[in-house]
Design a protein around this motif. Structure first.
Motif, PDB file in Angstrom:
ATOM      1  N   ALA A 121       0.757  -1.316  -0.178  1.00 41.44           N
ATOM      2  CA  ALA A 121       0.013   0.024   0.187  1.00 41.44           C
ATOM      3  C   ALA A 121       0.831   1.337   0.100  1.00 41.44           C
ATOM      4  O   ALA A 121       0.370   2.517   0.189  1.00 41.44           O
ATOM      5  CB  ALA A 121      -0.826  -0.022   1.182  1.00 41.44           C
ATOM      6  N   GLY A 122       2.172   1.175  -0.128  1.00 37.48           N
ATOM      7  CA  GLY A 122       3.049   2.213  -0.225  1.00 37.48           C
ATOM      8  C   GLY A 122       3.394   2.763   1.240  1.00 37.48           C
ATOM      9  O   GLY A 122       3.766   3.971   1.481  1.00 37.48           O
ATOM     10  N   PHE A 123       3.203   1.957   2.541  1.00 40.63           N
ATOM     11  CA  PHE A 123       3.439   2.757   3.977  1.00 40.63           C
ATOM     12  C   PHE A 123       4.866   1.906   4.235  1.00 40.63           C
ATOM     13  O   PHE A 123       4.935   0.420   3.875  1.00 40.63           O
ATOM     14  CB  PHE A 123       2.460   2.333   4.644  1.00 40.63           C
ATOM     15  N   ASN A 124       5.291   2.264   5.607  1.00 40.19           N
ATOM     16  CA  ASN A 124       6.352   1.415   6.104  1.00 40.19           C
ATOM     17  C   ASN A 124       5.602   0.854   7.250  1.00 40.19           C
ATOM     18  O   ASN A 124       4.573   1.468   7.696  1.00 40.19           O
ATOM     19  CB  ASN A 124       7.446   2.617   6.656  1.00 40.19           C
ATOM     20  N   THR A 125       6.493  -0.171   7.938  1.00 38.04           N
ATOM     21  CA  THR A 125       5.832  -0.676   9.055  1.00 38.04           C
ATOM     22  C   THR A 125       6.805  -0.146  10.178  1.00 38.04           C
ATOM     23  O   THR A 125       7.994  -0.464  10.501  1.00 38.04           O
ATOM     24  CB  THR A 125       5.925  -2.210   9.042  1.00 38.04           C
ATOM     25  N   GLY A 126       6.088   0.875  11.239  1.00 38.64           N
ATOM     26  CA  GLY A 126       6.939   1.475  12.143  1.00 38.64           C
ATOM     27  C   GLY A 126       7.820   2.479  11.937  1.00 38.64           C
ATOM     28  O   GLY A 126       7.740   2.841  10.550  1.00 38.64           O
ATOM     29  N   VAL A 127       8.328   3.380  12.525  1.00 36.52           N
ATOM     30  CA  VAL A 127       9.150   4.546  12.068  1.00 36.52           C
ATOM     31  C   VAL A 127      10.662   3.972  11.497  1.00 36.52           C
ATOM     32  O   VAL A 127      11.363   3.085  12.195  1.00 36.52           O
ATOM     33  CB  VAL A 127       9.383   5.170  13.144  1.00 36.52           C
ATOM     34  N   PRO A 173       1.547   1.686  10.471  1.00 36.05           N
ATOM     35  CA  PRO A 173       1.859   2.279   9.434  1.00 36.05           C
ATOM     36  C   PRO A 173       2.352   3.638   9.261  1.00 36.05           C
ATOM     37  O   PRO A 173       1.677   4.552   9.815  1.00 36.05           O
ATOM     38  CB  PRO A 173       0.640   2.131   8.501  1.00 36.05           C
ATOM     39  N   THR A 174       3.368   3.870   8.639  1.00 35.64           N
ATOM     40  CA  THR A 174       4.025   5.358   8.503  1.00 35.64           C
ATOM     41  C   THR A 174       4.170   5.488   7.084  1.00 35.64           C
ATOM     42  O   THR A 174       4.644   4.678   6.275  1.00 35.64           O
ATOM     43  CB  THR A 174       5.296   5.645   9.205  1.00 35.64           C
ATOM     44  N   TYR A 175       3.925   6.831   6.775  1.00 31.31           N
ATOM     45  CA  TYR A 175       4.208   7.258   5.177  1.00 31.31           C
ATOM     46  C   TYR A 175       5.630   6.692   4.772  1.00 31.31           C
ATOM     47  O   TYR A 175       6.940   7.207   5.480  1.00 31.31           O
ATOM     48  CB  TYR A 175       4.283   8.755   5.014  1.00 31.31           C
ATOM     49  N   SER A 176       5.902   6.548   3.557  1.00 31.11           N
ATOM     50  CA  SER A 176       6.993   6.128   2.843  1.00 31.11           C
ATOM     51  C   SER A 176       7.112   7.179   1.576  1.00 31.11           C
ATOM     52  O   SER A 176       5.960   7.803   1.160  1.00 31.11           O
ATOM     53  CB  SER A 176       7.425   4.871   2.404  1.00 31.11           C
ATOM     54  N   TRP A 177       8.279   7.258   0.968  1.00 29.09           N
ATOM     55  CA  TRP A 177       8.327   7.946  -0.222  1.00 29.09           C
ATOM     56  C   TRP A 177       7.517   7.459  -1.420  1.00 29.09           C
ATOM     57  O   TRP A 177       6.887   8.313  -2.173  1.00 29.09           O
ATOM     58  CB  TRP A 177       9.767   8.031  -0.647  1.00 29.09           C
ATOM     59  N   THR A 178       7.288   6.387  -1.357  1.00 28.21           N
ATOM     60  CA  THR A 178       6.368   5.599  -2.294  1.00 28.21           C
ATOM     61  C   THR A 178       4.800   6.143  -2.181  1.00 28.21           C
ATOM     62  O   THR A 178       4.153   6.050  -3.248  1.00 28.21           O
ATOM     63  CB  THR A 178       6.387   4.281  -2.408  1.00 28.21           C
ATOM     64  N   SER A 179       4.651   6.426  -1.100  1.00 25.27           N
ATOM     65  CA  SER A 179       2.910   6.536  -0.802  1.00 25.27           C
ATOM     66  C   SER A 179       2.907   8.216  -0.874  1.00 25.27           C
ATOM     67  O   SER A 179       1.779   8.969  -0.894  1.00 25.27           O
ATOM     68  CB  SER A 179       2.834   6.430   0.730  1.00 25.27           C
ATOM     69  N   ILE A 180       3.993   9.094  -1.207  1.00 28.96           N
ATOM     70  CA  ILE A 180       3.741  10.478  -1.483  1.00 28.96           C
ATOM     71  C   ILE A 180       3.384  10.691  -2.975  1.00 28.96           C
ATOM     72  O   ILE A 180       4.189  10.429  -3.876  1.00 28.96           O
ATOM     73  CB  ILE A 180       4.989  11.145  -1.197  1.00 28.96           C
ATOM     74  N   MET A 219       1.868  13.452  11.455  1.00 28.85           N
ATOM     75  CA  MET A 219       1.614  12.804  10.102  1.00 28.85           C
ATOM     76  C   MET A 219       1.158  11.392  10.798  1.00 28.85           C
ATOM     77  O   MET A 219       0.586  10.391   9.671  1.00 28.85           O
ATOM     78  CB  MET A 219       2.627  12.744   9.143  1.00 28.85           C
ATOM     79  N   ILE A 220       1.789  10.816  11.930  1.00 25.36           N
ATOM     80  CA  ILE A 220       1.396   9.423  12.015  1.00 25.36           C
ATOM     81  C   ILE A 220      -0.056   8.929  12.269  1.00 25.36           C
ATOM     82  O   ILE A 220      -0.452   8.141  11.413  1.00 25.36           O
ATOM     83  CB  ILE A 220       2.141   8.977  13.377  1.00 25.36           C
ATOM     84  N   PRO A 221      -0.727  10.057  12.811  1.00 27.81           N
ATOM     85  CA  PRO A 221      -2.375   9.568  12.791  1.00 27.81           C
ATOM     86  C   PRO A 221      -2.869   9.678  11.424  1.00 27.81           C
ATOM     87  O   PRO A 221      -3.927   8.958  11.267  1.00 27.81           O
ATOM     88  CB  PRO A 221      -3.005  10.725  13.917  1.00 27.81           C
ATOM     89  N   SER A 222      -2.355  10.670  10.545  1.00 28.97           N
ATOM     90  CA  SER A 222      -2.761  10.783   9.229  1.00 28.97           C
ATOM     91  C   SER A 222      -2.648   9.501   8.507  1.00 28.97           C
ATOM     92  O   SER A 222      -3.297   9.016   7.621  1.00 28.97           O
ATOM     93  CB  SER A 222      -2.197  11.808   8.658  1.00 28.97           C
ATOM     94  N   ALA A 223      -1.251   8.808   8.624  1.00 27.38           N
ATOM     95  CA  ALA A 223      -1.003   7.595   7.988  1.00 27.38           C
ATOM     96  C   ALA A 223      -1.981   6.472   8.392  1.00 27.38           C
ATOM     97  O   ALA A 223      -2.316   5.754   7.707  1.00 27.38           O
ATOM     98  CB  ALA A 223       0.470   7.446   8.465  1.00 27.38           C
TER      99      ALA A 223
END
Length: 241
Positions: A121-127, A173-180, A219-223
């Motif tokens: 889905a384009g997210f990281n797992t954890g920071v 789930p945290t945002y990654s570059w691919t999710s932007i 941004m973590i709650p948004s992710a």
């Protein structure tokens, strides 16, 4: 050779940060870790650009991340504050280093897994490790900005360090570059923002990094909400055409 050399430079910058911390040169210590983070963001992209990806490079990158963003920040925080703790100061520093290693091990173990819900889905797992190192330095940013000794008190620093260590090994789930995704009409504004960020980083580095850390945490709650929407869309059965 080129991407692996950049990875080795990132490792050396992480250890150089420890060297500066031993001499109580805190600004230089943090700058070394920041440079390591910039190099870490470059090596993988250069490897893909040059089609020079290799198993050796992946393993070297993981080991470099563990030292530059786990071991080195833990030692810097310990020398800066946690060594004053009568008990468990070293344990809290170890928590940051160990959780970074565990996060990288989890990432490597899942690299070839067929099903990776967050990654697909384009997210990281954890920071991620570089972001975790930057967040762990928030008390030092505040101390450098204000000069107030309260931000160097070991109870505050210990609680914050353990909190960031927990975020690194969490399943959030945290945002990654691919999710932007930047819309075409906003790309010029995004480029201008990147240029302004670079200028701010050079002129007021600690305020800029503190603001960036706050934005990342917000941004973590948004992710979480974004990933929940992706899961709901995937749960809806697709009708035949």
């Amino acid at each position: 050779m080129i991407p692996n050399a950049i990875t080795a430079m990132a490792l050396c910058m992480g250890l150089t940060g420890v060297r500066f911390a031993i001499g109580a040169e805190w600004e230089k210590a943090l700058a070394a870790i920041i440079i390591a983070g910039i190099l870490d963001g470059m090596d993988g992209r250069i490897a893909r650009l040059l089609r020079a990806q290799s198993k050796f490079g992946a393993e070297l990158d993981s080991l470099s991340d563990n030292i530059a963003f786990g071991t080195a920040p833990a030692l810097i925080i310990f020398l800066w504050s946690l060594q004053a703790a009568p008990r468990f100061g070293w344990t809290a520093a170890l928590a940051l280093a160990v959780c970074c290693a565990l996060r990288l091990a989890r990432f490597n173990a899942r690299m070839d897994a067929a099903e990776q819900p967050h990654k697909s889905a384009g997210f990281n797992t954890g920071v991620p490790a570089p972001a975790g190192a930057g967040l762990a330095f928030v008390p030092i940013y505040l101390w450098l900005i204000t000069g107030r000794p309260i931000f160097q008190d070991w109870p505050l620093v210990m609680a914050w360090t353990i909190f960031i260590a927990a975020l690194m090994i969490s399943s959030l789930p945290t945002y990654s570059w691919t999710s932007i995704r930047i819309r075409r009409e906003w790309r010029l504004f995004a480029l201008a923002g990147v240029a302004l960020f670079g200028a701010a980083l050079l002129t007021a580095p600690w305020i800029t990094l503190l603001a960036l850390s706050c934005v990342y945490l917000l941004m973590i709650p948004s992710a979480l909400a974004s990933y929940a929407r992706v899961r709901r869309r995937r749960a809806i059965p697709r009708l035949p055409a």
